[in-house]
Write an enzyme that holds these catalytic residues in place. Sequence first.
Site, PDB file in Angstrom:
ATOM      1  N   ASN A  46       0.879  -1.170   0.000  1.00  0.00           N
ATOM      2  CA  ASN A  46       0.000   0.000   0.000  1.00  0.00           C
ATOM      3  C   ASN A  46       0.916   1.220   0.000  1.00  0.00           C
ATOM      4  OD1 ASN A  46      -1.765   2.071   0.489  1.00  0.00           O
ATOM      5  ND2 ASN A  46      -2.347   1.411   2.559  1.00  0.00           N
TER       6      ASN A  46
ATOM      7  N   LYS B 127       0.148   4.239  -0.197  1.00  0.00           N
ATOM      8  CA  LYS B 127      -0.479   5.428   0.395  1.00  0.00           C
ATOM      9  C   LYS B 127      -0.258   6.633  -0.546  1.00  0.00           C
ATOM     10  CE  LYS B 127      -0.103   3.219   4.825  1.00  0.00           C
ATOM     11  NZ  LYS B 127       0.029   3.306   6.256  1.00  0.00           N
TER      12      LYS B 127
ATOM     13  N   GLU C 146      -5.162  -4.832  10.582  1.00  0.00           N
ATOM     14  CA  GLU C 146      -4.120  -3.824  10.789  1.00  0.00           C
ATOM     15  C   GLU C 146      -4.378  -3.085  12.100  1.00  0.00           C
ATOM     16  OE1 GLU C 146      -2.214  -2.610   6.783  1.00  0.00           O
ATOM     17  OE2 GLU C 146      -3.885  -1.268   7.158  1.00  0.00           O
TER      18      GLU C 146
HETATM   19  P1  13P Z   1       3.257   0.395   7.549  1.00  0.00           P
HETATM   20  O1  13P Z   1       3.733  -0.914   6.958  1.00  0.00           O
HETATM   21  O2  13P Z   1       3.993   1.577   7.033  1.00  0.00           O
HETATM   22  O3  13P Z   1       3.188   0.316   9.047  1.00  0.00           O
HETATM   23  O4  13P Z   1       1.749   0.601   7.044  1.00  0.00           O
HETATM   24  C1  13P Z   1       0.842  -0.439   7.191  1.00  0.00           C
HETATM   25  C2  13P Z   1      -0.390  -0.095   6.448  1.00  0.00           C
HETATM   26  O5  13P Z   1      -1.135   0.780   6.844  1.00  0.00           O
HETATM   27  C3  13P Z   1      -0.659  -0.814   5.200  1.00  0.00           C
HETATM   28  O6  13P Z   1      -1.948  -0.568   4.747  1.00  0.00           O
END
Ligand code: 13P
Length: 250
Positions: free
Chosen positions: A9, A11, A166
Amino acid sequence: MRRKVIAGNWKMNMLPNEAISMITELTPLVKEANSEVVLCVPYTDLFYALLTAQGTNIKIGAQNMHYEESGAYTGEVSAKMLKSIGVEYVIIGHSERRQYFAETDETVNKKVKAAFANELSPIVCVGETLEQREAGKQYDVITEQTRKALDGLSDKQVANTIIAYEPIWAIGTGKTATSEDANEAIKKIREEIGKIYGQNIAQEVIIQYGGSMKPTNAKELLEMSDIDGGLIGGASLKAKDFANIVMCLQ
Ligand code: 13P
């Protein structure tokens, strides 16, 4: 045996040229992967990512979508639009969208239905806050989020939903749930699905762990009985790190 699905992801990161370089570098590193490899990228990268990943085993997903097919929803993108360019996966209900963009269990449920109606595979995120965990409510929170997300789906759709557990306190913090904790939470989610839809279906659902998963802890997490993959934020931005996670069980 359930397959493993390792999804990145990104983001709100990566410009198209960075997306193209990352996927080009990743391709040879994961071409022998036993797991499914997915990258969920920003809307502006989708087209470039799809072209770069064409003919490889890397699948492309989006990070959100609207539940309506079309209409006066300025700034939104529908499942039908994603499908039309070849997107296969979509993350729904990420905690960041629940926290900052008013995503609710109800909109998550509508989006999951719209994703299936357009033949996209939804990756539905559930997870508790630190406060909820400290109050001992984590299992209530995640089972309720799961139940509401899946409400009204057919058995086949439930079996084809990917869930990502998560814990919010583990996202981007460097704090990972222990593999036992993560496995236990995922078992609770599977049990809840079993109570409603039956054991056979519950055993088919892919449930990932997400939250500070990285090359150094991925193997231990992914070897647990109920953890069927990962949803990876920070460590999915670099081809080598992401490839190390994808290939860690081989
Ligand atoms: P991180 O791996 O940066 O902690 O993020 C996890 C996440 O939100 C994946 O959707």
